[in-house]
Design a protein around this motif. Structure first.
Motif, PDB file in Angstrom:
ATOM      1  N   ARG A 129      -7.165 -55.702  39.505  1.00  0.00           N
ATOM      2  CA  ARG A 129      -6.518 -54.388  39.577  1.00  0.00           C
ATOM      3  C   ARG A 129      -6.616 -53.687  38.240  1.00  0.00           C
ATOM      4  O   ARG A 129      -5.809 -53.901  37.352  1.00  0.00           O
ATOM      5  CB  ARG A 129      -5.049 -54.564  39.979  1.00  0.00           C
ATOM      6  N   LEU A 130      -7.612 -52.865  38.121  1.00  0.00           N
ATOM      7  CA  LEU A 130      -7.821 -52.066  36.924  1.00  0.00           C
ATOM      8  C   LEU A 130      -7.714 -50.600  37.318  1.00  0.00           C
ATOM      9  O   LEU A 130      -7.876 -50.268  38.494  1.00  0.00           O
ATOM     10  CB  LEU A 130      -9.207 -52.366  36.344  1.00  0.00           C
ATOM     11  N   PRO A 131      -7.453 -49.709  36.371  1.00  0.00           N
ATOM     12  CA  PRO A 131      -7.305 -48.292  36.736  1.00  0.00           C
ATOM     13  C   PRO A 131      -8.488 -47.751  37.535  1.00  0.00           C
ATOM     14  O   PRO A 131      -8.312 -46.957  38.444  1.00  0.00           O
ATOM     15  CB  PRO A 131      -7.179 -47.584  35.384  1.00  0.00           C
ATOM     16  N   TRP A 132      -9.700 -48.182  37.223  1.00  0.00           N
ATOM     17  CA  TRP A 132     -10.875 -47.666  37.929  1.00  0.00           C
ATOM     18  C   TRP A 132     -11.145 -48.406  39.242  1.00  0.00           C
ATOM     19  O   TRP A 132     -11.721 -47.822  40.147  1.00  0.00           O
ATOM     20  CB  TRP A 132     -12.111 -47.690  37.030  1.00  0.00           C
ATOM     21  N   THR A 133     -10.721 -49.661  39.377  1.00  0.00           N
ATOM     22  CA  THR A 133     -10.969 -50.366  40.642  1.00  0.00           C
ATOM     23  C   THR A 133      -9.981 -49.947  41.726  1.00  0.00           C
ATOM     24  O   THR A 133     -10.326 -49.951  42.904  1.00  0.00           O
ATOM     25  CB  THR A 133     -10.916 -51.894  40.467  1.00  0.00           C
ATOM     26  N   VAL A 179     -13.225 -62.507  33.581  1.00  0.00           N
ATOM     27  CA  VAL A 179     -12.545 -61.237  33.857  1.00  0.00           C
ATOM     28  C   VAL A 179     -13.297 -60.054  33.235  1.00  0.00           C
ATOM     29  O   VAL A 179     -13.410 -58.988  33.849  1.00  0.00           O
ATOM     30  CB  VAL A 179     -11.084 -61.290  33.332  1.00  0.00           C
ATOM     31  N   MET A 180     -13.837 -60.237  32.026  1.00  0.00           N
ATOM     32  CA  MET A 180     -14.450 -59.118  31.300  1.00  0.00           C
ATOM     33  C   MET A 180     -15.773 -58.649  31.909  1.00  0.00           C
ATOM     34  O   MET A 180     -16.029 -57.444  31.954  1.00  0.00           O
ATOM     35  CB  MET A 180     -14.672 -59.492  29.827  1.00  0.00           C
ATOM     36  N   ILE A 181     -16.599 -59.565  32.382  1.00  0.00           N
ATOM     37  CA  ILE A 181     -17.902 -59.155  32.933  1.00  0.00           C
ATOM     38  C   ILE A 181     -17.723 -58.181  34.101  1.00  0.00           C
ATOM     39  O   ILE A 181     -18.265 -57.069  34.070  1.00  0.00           O
ATOM     40  CB  ILE A 181     -18.751 -60.387  33.332  1.00  0.00           C
ATOM     41  N   PRO A 182     -16.942 -58.534  35.143  1.00  0.00           N
ATOM     42  CA  PRO A 182     -16.769 -57.560  36.236  1.00  0.00           C
ATOM     43  C   PRO A 182     -15.974 -56.332  35.813  1.00  0.00           C
ATOM     44  O   PRO A 182     -16.198 -55.238  36.347  1.00  0.00           O
ATOM     45  CB  PRO A 182     -16.048 -58.343  37.337  1.00  0.00           C
ATOM     46  N   SER A 183     -15.062 -56.481  34.855  1.00  0.00           N
ATOM     47  CA  SER A 183     -14.266 -55.334  34.398  1.00  0.00           C
ATOM     48  C   SER A 183     -15.159 -54.293  33.728  1.00  0.00           C
ATOM     49  O   SER A 183     -15.082 -53.100  34.047  1.00  0.00           O
ATOM     50  CB  SER A 183     -13.182 -55.776  33.418  1.00  0.00           C
ATOM     51  N   ILE A 184     -15.984 -54.726  32.806  1.00  0.00           N
ATOM     52  CA  ILE A 184     -16.858 -53.802  32.075  1.00  0.00           C
ATOM     53  C   ILE A 184     -17.909 -53.200  33.012  1.00  0.00           C
ATOM     54  O   ILE A 184     -18.135 -51.988  33.011  1.00  0.00           O
ATOM     55  CB  ILE A 184     -17.516 -54.513  30.872  1.00  0.00           C
ATOM     56  N   TYR A 185     -18.528 -54.049  33.836  1.00  0.00           N
ATOM     57  CA  TYR A 185     -19.561 -53.552  34.744  1.00  0.00           C
ATOM     58  C   TYR A 185     -18.979 -52.540  35.738  1.00  0.00           C
ATOM     59  O   TYR A 185     -19.588 -51.498  35.992  1.00  0.00           O
ATOM     60  CB  TYR A 185     -20.221 -54.712  35.500  1.00  0.00           C
ATOM     61  N   SER A 186     -17.804 -52.841  36.291  1.00  0.00           N
ATOM     62  CA  SER A 186     -17.196 -51.915  37.264  1.00  0.00           C
ATOM     63  C   SER A 186     -16.773 -50.613  36.585  1.00  0.00           C
ATOM     64  O   SER A 186     -16.830 -49.547  37.197  1.00  0.00           O
ATOM     65  CB  SER A 186     -16.016 -52.564  37.984  1.00  0.00           C
ATOM     66  N   PHE A 187     -16.366 -50.676  35.302  1.00  0.00           N
ATOM     67  CA  PHE A 187     -16.025 -49.452  34.574  1.00  0.00           C
ATOM     68  C   PHE A 187     -17.265 -48.571  34.413  1.00  0.00           C
ATOM     69  O   PHE A 187     -17.218 -47.362  34.630  1.00  0.00           O
ATOM     70  CB  PHE A 187     -15.424 -49.776  33.207  1.00  0.00           C
ATOM     71  N   ILE A 188     -18.387 -49.202  34.030  1.00  0.00           N
ATOM     72  CA  ILE A 188     -19.643 -48.452  33.874  1.00  0.00           C
ATOM     73  C   ILE A 188     -20.055 -47.855  35.222  1.00  0.00           C
ATOM     74  O   ILE A 188     -20.456 -46.685  35.295  1.00  0.00           O
ATOM     75  CB  ILE A 188     -20.753 -49.366  33.297  1.00  0.00           C
ATOM     76  N   PHE A 189     -19.942 -48.646  36.281  1.00  0.00           N
ATOM     77  CA  PHE A 189     -20.274 -48.162  37.629  1.00  0.00           C
ATOM     78  C   PHE A 189     -19.411 -46.963  38.008  1.00  0.00           C
ATOM     79  O   PHE A 189     -19.903 -45.949  38.489  1.00  0.00           O
ATOM     80  CB  PHE A 189     -20.092 -49.301  38.642  1.00  0.00           C
ATOM     81  N   TYR A 190     -18.095 -47.090  37.769  1.00  0.00           N
ATOM     82  CA  TYR A 190     -17.167 -46.012  38.122  1.00  0.00           C
ATOM     83  C   TYR A 190     -17.443 -44.754  37.298  1.00  0.00           C
ATOM     84  O   TYR A 190     -17.453 -43.644  37.823  1.00  0.00           O
ATOM     85  CB  TYR A 190     -15.724 -46.484  37.902  1.00  0.00           C
ATOM     86  N   TYR A 191     -17.708 -44.940  36.007  1.00  0.00           N
ATOM     87  CA  TYR A 191     -17.984 -43.803  35.121  1.00  0.00           C
ATOM     88  C   TYR A 191     -19.246 -43.063  35.569  1.00  0.00           C
ATOM     89  O   TYR A 191     -19.271 -41.833  35.638  1.00  0.00           O
ATOM     90  CB  TYR A 191     -18.122 -44.283  33.675  1.00  0.00           C
ATOM     91  N   LYS A 192     -20.305 -43.822  35.894  1.00  0.00           N
ATOM     92  CA  LYS A 192     -21.552 -43.200  36.351  1.00  0.00           C
ATOM     93  C   LYS A 192     -21.344 -42.487  37.685  1.00  0.00           C
ATOM     94  O   LYS A 192     -21.881 -41.396  37.901  1.00  0.00           O
ATOM     95  CB  LYS A 192     -22.656 -44.253  36.492  1.00  0.00           C
ATOM     96  N   LYS A 193     -20.560 -43.095  38.563  1.00  0.00           N
ATOM     97  CA  LYS A 193     -20.296 -42.479  39.863  1.00  0.00           C
ATOM     98  C   LYS A 193     -19.497 -41.183  39.676  1.00  0.00           C
ATOM     99  O   LYS A 193     -19.801 -40.160  40.291  1.00  0.00           O
ATOM    100  CB  LYS A 193     -19.519 -43.440  40.752  1.00  0.00           C
ATOM    101  N   LEU A 194     -18.487 -41.231  38.811  1.00  0.00           N
ATOM    102  CA  LEU A 194     -17.667 -40.057  38.540  1.00  0.00           C
ATOM    103  C   LEU A 194     -18.489 -38.950  37.896  1.00  0.00           C
ATOM    104  O   LEU A 194     -18.372 -37.788  38.246  1.00  0.00           O
ATOM    105  CB  LEU A 194     -16.503 -40.457  37.623  1.00  0.00           C
ATOM    106  N   LYS A 195     -19.362 -39.346  36.982  1.00  0.00           N
ATOM    107  CA  LYS A 195     -20.237 -38.378  36.295  1.00  0.00           C
ATOM    108  C   LYS A 195     -21.221 -37.747  37.285  1.00  0.00           C
ATOM    109  O   LYS A 195     -21.534 -36.575  37.198  1.00  0.00           O
ATOM    110  CB  LYS A 195     -20.977 -39.089  35.166  1.00  0.00           C
ATOM    111  N   GLY A 196     -21.700 -38.564  38.234  1.00  0.00           N
ATOM    112  CA  GLY A 196     -22.627 -38.065  39.241  1.00  0.00           C
ATOM    113  C   GLY A 196     -21.990 -37.091  40.204  1.00  0.00           C
ATOM    114  O   GLY A 196     -22.657 -36.219  40.759  1.00  0.00           O
ATOM    115  N   LEU A 197     -20.683 -37.241  40.425  1.00  0.00           N
ATOM    116  CA  LEU A 197     -19.980 -36.326  41.336  1.00  0.00           C
ATOM    117  C   LEU A 197     -19.725 -34.967  40.697  1.00  0.00           C
ATOM    118  O   LEU A 197     -19.542 -33.972  41.400  1.00  0.00           O
ATOM    119  CB  LEU A 197     -18.642 -36.940  41.784  1.00  0.00           C
TER     120      LEU A 197
END
Length: 198
Positions: A129-133, A179-197
């Motif tokens: 449960r992270l702010p972006w997930t 914990v850090m690998i999926p956290s960082i990767y999901s943040f990058i994914f979310y940021y790119k998705k948000l930027k693409g929108l």
């Protein structure tokens, strides 16, 4: 007030109480007892309200996954509670006598949670449960799939390394990596998705 709101408020009160008790009570026996009871109560509430929390029907297999993870977590809390109360210093610590057992149990828990993590439905209570997930269901799925993929290699490496390196370091680095690998990767994914929108 909706039933789901009441559950959220109750779990928030229990979480804050656990946090405050950890700092206020100096007697370790009483602290372990109260924290153990509050942890068990919160997990029982999560189990009873599973369908409302994940907003799925009772027959949905994802609700069964949530309940299975919840019961497994409850078992871990009870075992930690018993182990801490039986230890001489009332703490769960890695010593020379129990190092292989604790690192082995950590590895098994990581693999168990990792195996079930891709099946955890999008929710605010159980999982990574992270702010972006918790804001985006697709990011949630990406993060939990990565938790699943990384759990087995990290757990195995962690167990093997515990024979060569300090166990506390191995446990800490292994868990943080998991914990850090999926956290960082999901943040990058979310940021790119948000930027693409935009």
């Amino acid at each position: 007030m909706r039933k789901n709101d009441f559950t959220r408020i109750l779990l928030l009160i229990i979480s804050i109480s656990m946090f405050v008790i950890g700092f206020v009570i100096s007697d370790m026996n009483i602290e372990i007892l109260i924290l153990g009871i509050l942890g068990i109560v919160s997990l029982v509430i999560l189990d009873r309200q599973a369908t409302k929390i994940v907003e799925l029907s009772e027959g949905n297999p994802k609700v069964k996954t949530v309940r299975l993870l919840n019961m497994f977590t409850l078992l871990i809390v009870i075992l930690c509670f018993i182990f801490a109360s039986l230890s001489p210093d009332n703490q769960i610590s890695i010593t020379e006598d129990n190092k292989t057992l604790i690192i082995g149990l950590m590895s098994v828990c990581m693999m168990f949670f990792g195996n079930l993590s891709p099946k955890i439905p999008f929710n605010r209570y159980l999982g990574l449960r992270l702010p972006w997930t918790i804001r985006d269901e697709e990011t949630w799925k990406v993060a939990h799939r990565l938790v699943g993929y990384s759990s087995f290699p990290i757990a195995i490496i962690m167990f093997i390394m515990s024979f060569f390196i300090d166990d506390n370091t191995v446990g800490m680095v292994g868990f943080l990596t998991w914990v850090m690998i999926p956290s960082i990767y999901s943040f990058i994914f979310y940021y790119k998705k948000l930027k693409g929108l935009n």
